[in-house]
Design a protein around this motif. Structure first.
Motif, PDB file in Angstrom:
ATOM      1  N   MET A   1       0.851  -1.198   0.000  1.00 23.80           N
ATOM      2  CA  MET A   1       0.000   0.000   0.000  1.00 23.80           C
ATOM      3  C   MET A   1       0.885   1.246   0.000  1.00 23.80           C
ATOM      4  N   GLY A   2       0.652   2.178  -0.944  1.00 24.32           N
ATOM      5  CA  GLY A   2       1.483   3.369  -1.062  1.00 24.32           C
ATOM      6  C   GLY A   2       1.282   4.322   0.099  1.00 24.32           C
ATOM      7  N   ARG A   3       2.338   5.093   0.366  1.00 22.02           N
ATOM      8  CA  ARG A   3       2.250   6.085   1.427  1.00 22.02           C
ATOM      9  C   ARG A   3       1.339   7.233   1.023  1.00 22.02           C
ATOM     10  N   LYS A   4       0.647   7.792   2.027  1.00 21.20           N
ATOM     11  CA  LYS A   4      -0.207   8.942   1.784  1.00 21.20           C
ATOM     12  C   LYS A   4       0.660  10.166   1.517  1.00 21.20           C
ATOM     13  N   LYS A   5       0.295  10.936   0.515  1.00 26.86           N
ATOM     14  CA  LYS A   5       1.053  12.137   0.170  1.00 26.86           C
ATOM     15  C   LYS A   5       0.992  13.136   1.320  1.00 26.86           C
ATOM     16  N   THR A   6       2.173  13.658   1.713  1.00 26.12           N
ATOM     17  CA  THR A   6       2.246  14.557   2.866  1.00 26.12           C
ATOM     18  C   THR A   6       2.546  16.002   2.450  1.00 26.12           C
ATOM     19  N   PHE A   7       2.395  16.320   1.189  1.00 26.73           N
ATOM     20  CA  PHE A   7       2.647  17.672   0.734  1.00 26.73           C
ATOM     21  C   PHE A   7       1.573  18.084  -0.261  1.00 26.73           C
ATOM     22  N   ASP A   8       1.429  19.379  -0.420  1.00 22.00           N
ATOM     23  CA  ASP A   8       0.443  19.911  -1.355  1.00 22.00           C
ATOM     24  C   ASP A   8       1.088  20.037  -2.737  1.00 22.00           C
ATOM     25  N   GLU A   9       0.520  19.342  -3.712  1.00 26.88           N
ATOM     26  CA  GLU A   9       1.096  19.304  -5.050  1.00 26.88           C
ATOM     27  C   GLU A   9       1.165  20.683  -5.692  1.00 26.88           C
ATOM     28  N   GLN A  10       0.126  21.489  -5.500  1.00 30.27           N
ATOM     29  CA  GLN A  10       0.101  22.823  -6.097  1.00 30.27           C
ATOM     30  C   GLN A  10       1.174  23.721  -5.497  1.00 30.27           C
ATOM     31  N   THR A  11       1.454  23.521  -4.217  1.00 29.49           N
ATOM     32  CA  THR A  11       2.516  24.306  -3.584  1.00 29.49           C
ATOM     33  C   THR A  11       3.867  23.961  -4.188  1.00 29.49           C
ATOM     34  N   VAL A  12       4.073  22.686  -4.469  1.00 32.93           N
ATOM     35  CA  VAL A  12       5.326  22.258  -5.094  1.00 32.93           C
ATOM     36  C   VAL A  12       5.446  22.874  -6.486  1.00 32.93           C
ATOM     37  N   ILE A  13       4.366  22.893  -7.237  1.00 39.73           N
ATOM     38  CA  ILE A  13       4.389  23.488  -8.578  1.00 39.73           C
ATOM     39  C   ILE A  13       4.703  24.984  -8.483  1.00 39.73           C
ATOM     40  N   LYS A  14       4.104  25.659  -7.512  1.00 34.41           N
ATOM     41  CA  LYS A  14       4.386  27.075  -7.307  1.00 34.41           C
ATOM     42  C   LYS A  14       5.860  27.297  -6.983  1.00 34.41           C
ATOM     43  N   ASP A  15       6.405  26.451  -6.132  1.00 37.24           N
ATOM     44  CA  ASP A  15       7.832  26.547  -5.805  1.00 37.24           C
ATOM     45  C   ASP A  15       8.685  26.256  -7.034  1.00 37.24           C
ATOM     46  N   ALA A  16       8.250  25.300  -7.840  1.00 38.37           N
ATOM     47  CA  ALA A  16       8.994  24.952  -9.052  1.00 38.37           C
ATOM     48  C   ALA A  16       9.003  26.120 -10.035  1.00 38.37           C
ATOM     49  N   ILE A  17       7.890  26.831 -10.149  1.00 35.23           N
ATOM     50  CA  ILE A  17       7.831  28.005 -11.024  1.00 35.23           C
ATOM     51  C   ILE A  17       8.894  29.016 -10.599  1.00 35.23           C
ATOM     52  N   ALA A  18       9.020  29.233  -9.294  1.00 36.79           N
ATOM     53  CA  ALA A  18      10.017  30.181  -8.789  1.00 36.79           C
ATOM     54  C   ALA A  18      11.432  29.707  -9.092  1.00 36.79           C
ATOM     55  N   VAL A  19      11.685  28.417  -8.919  1.00 34.59           N
ATOM     56  CA  VAL A  19      13.028  27.876  -9.155  1.00 34.59           C
ATOM     57  C   VAL A  19      13.376  27.936 -10.642  1.00 34.59           C
ATOM     58  N   PHE A  20      12.465  27.507 -11.501  1.00 34.52           N
ATOM     59  CA  PHE A  20      12.722  27.551 -12.942  1.00 34.52           C
ATOM     60  C   PHE A  20      12.872  28.998 -13.420  1.00 34.52           C
ATOM     61  N   SER A  21      12.100  29.914 -12.861  1.00 35.94           N
ATOM     62  CA  SER A  21      12.200  31.318 -13.254  1.00 35.94           C
ATOM     63  C   SER A  21      13.559  31.888 -12.886  1.00 35.94           C
ATOM     64  N   GLU A  22      14.068  31.491 -11.725  1.00 35.77           N
ATOM     65  CA  GLU A  22      15.340  32.032 -11.238  1.00 35.77           C
ATOM     66  C   GLU A  22      16.540  31.384 -11.914  1.00 35.77           C
ATOM     67  N   HIS A  23      16.507  30.071 -12.069  1.00 33.90           N
ATOM     68  CA  HIS A  23      17.690  29.341 -12.539  1.00 33.90           C
ATOM     69  C   HIS A  23      17.596  28.908 -14.002  1.00 33.90           C
ATOM     70  N   GLY A  24      16.415  29.032 -14.589  1.00 35.46           N
ATOM     71  CA  GLY A  24      16.242  28.580 -15.961  1.00 35.46           C
ATOM     72  C   GLY A  24      16.030  27.079 -16.044  1.00 35.46           C
ATOM     73  N   TYR A  25      15.648  26.633 -17.221  1.00 30.07           N
ATOM     74  CA  TYR A  25      15.413  25.201 -17.437  1.00 30.07           C
ATOM     75  C   TYR A  25      16.711  24.409 -17.280  1.00 30.07           C
ATOM     76  N   THR A  26      17.776  24.870 -17.923  1.00 27.55           N
ATOM     77  CA  THR A  26      19.026  24.111 -17.898  1.00 27.55           C
ATOM     78  C   THR A  26      19.771  24.258 -16.573  1.00 27.55           C
ATOM     79  N   GLY A  27      19.460  25.309 -15.806  1.00 28.22           N
ATOM     80  CA  GLY A  27      20.152  25.512 -14.543  1.00 28.22           C
ATOM     81  C   GLY A  27      19.460  24.903 -13.347  1.00 28.22           C
ATOM     82  N   THR A  28      18.342  24.235 -13.576  1.00 31.86           N
ATOM     83  CA  THR A  28      17.560  23.648 -12.494  1.00 31.86           C
ATOM     84  C   THR A  28      17.747  22.138 -12.470  1.00 31.86           C
ATOM     85  N   ASP A  29      17.908  21.580 -11.270  1.00 27.54           N
ATOM     86  CA  ASP A  29      17.913  20.125 -11.121  1.00 27.54           C
ATOM     87  C   ASP A  29      16.902  19.730 -10.050  1.00 27.54           C
TER      88      ASP A  29
END
Length: 225
Positions: free
Chosen positions: A1-29
């Protein structure tokens, strides 16, 4: 049985937008995204499959947020020059208030990747067309109202508005805020009739931009709501 997700997916996407905006596609890992979103790598891959998949999802989410902003421009009752200034000036003011001056994910991505990635083009192209249509509608209405010069080609200048905003967003990462705003002002005034310039200055109060949304103005007497 898979673990219950403990984070908000939309919050992660919002954080990802900030990271990609700052570092670019090629500068993000994956590590940068996980650190910003405070999630583990296993949680990341279980949810998003890959960094590329997250990038495309973040880009779709980011461009999708423009729908309501375009509707505000289409239905706004302020003079056309004011609506255009709210769009350009509001976006640039918001960016200049940010210490990192990250700017726009769409503009940064276009500058970095051009048309090299088909999946990116399928997101950015429709978004661009929607903005061009909106700018054209606002310019045409401005001509009818006598605020935009009659010799302005609304389709060409709609593209120019889009290009100027993208260019100033890039420039705003390093340029003094006053210089950025002065260029936006000069560009918009060049589109206006004398009546349009008067309307622009009568409806745009200084320092009224807030951080609630890109291009959103605090309500002031005579300003667009």
């Amino acid at each position: 049985m898979g673990r219950k997700k403990t984070f908000d997916e939309q919050t992660v996407i919002k954080d990802a937008i900030a990271v990609f905006s700052e570092h670019g596609y090629t500068g993000t890992d994956v590590g940068l995204v996980c650190e910003r979103a405070n999630i583990g790598r296993s949680s990341f891959y279980n949810t998003f499959d890959s960094l590329d998949a997250l990038f495309l999802r973040a880009l779709r989410e980011y461009t999708g947020s423009g729908t309501s902003l375009r509707e505000e421009l289409r239905t706004g009752t302020a003079p056309a020059p004011t609506l255009i200034m709210h769009r350009l000036g509001g976006e640039l003011a918001k960016q200049c208030e940010d210490d990192k001056r990250i700017g726009c994910l769409s503009a940064n991505t276009a500058a970095e990747l051009g048309r090299d990635v088909d999946a990116v083009c399928t997101i950015l192209d429709p978004d661009r067309r929607a903005w061009l249509e909106t700018y054209s509608i606002v310019l045409e209405r401005g001509q009818v109202e006598g605020h935009i010069r009659p010799d302005v080609d609304t389709k060409v200048h709609a593209e120019l508005i889009h290009s100027v905003l993208a260019g100033l967003r890039i420039a705003a990462r390093v340029m003094p805020a006053d210089n950025v705003q002065a260029q936006a002002n000069a560009f918009i005034e060049a589109l206006c009739t004398p009546e349009g310039i008067t309307a622009l200055h009568n409806h745009t109060a200084p320092h009224t931009y807030d951080g609630r949304a890109p291009g959103h103005l605090i309500s002031t007497e005579g300003s667009a709501q």
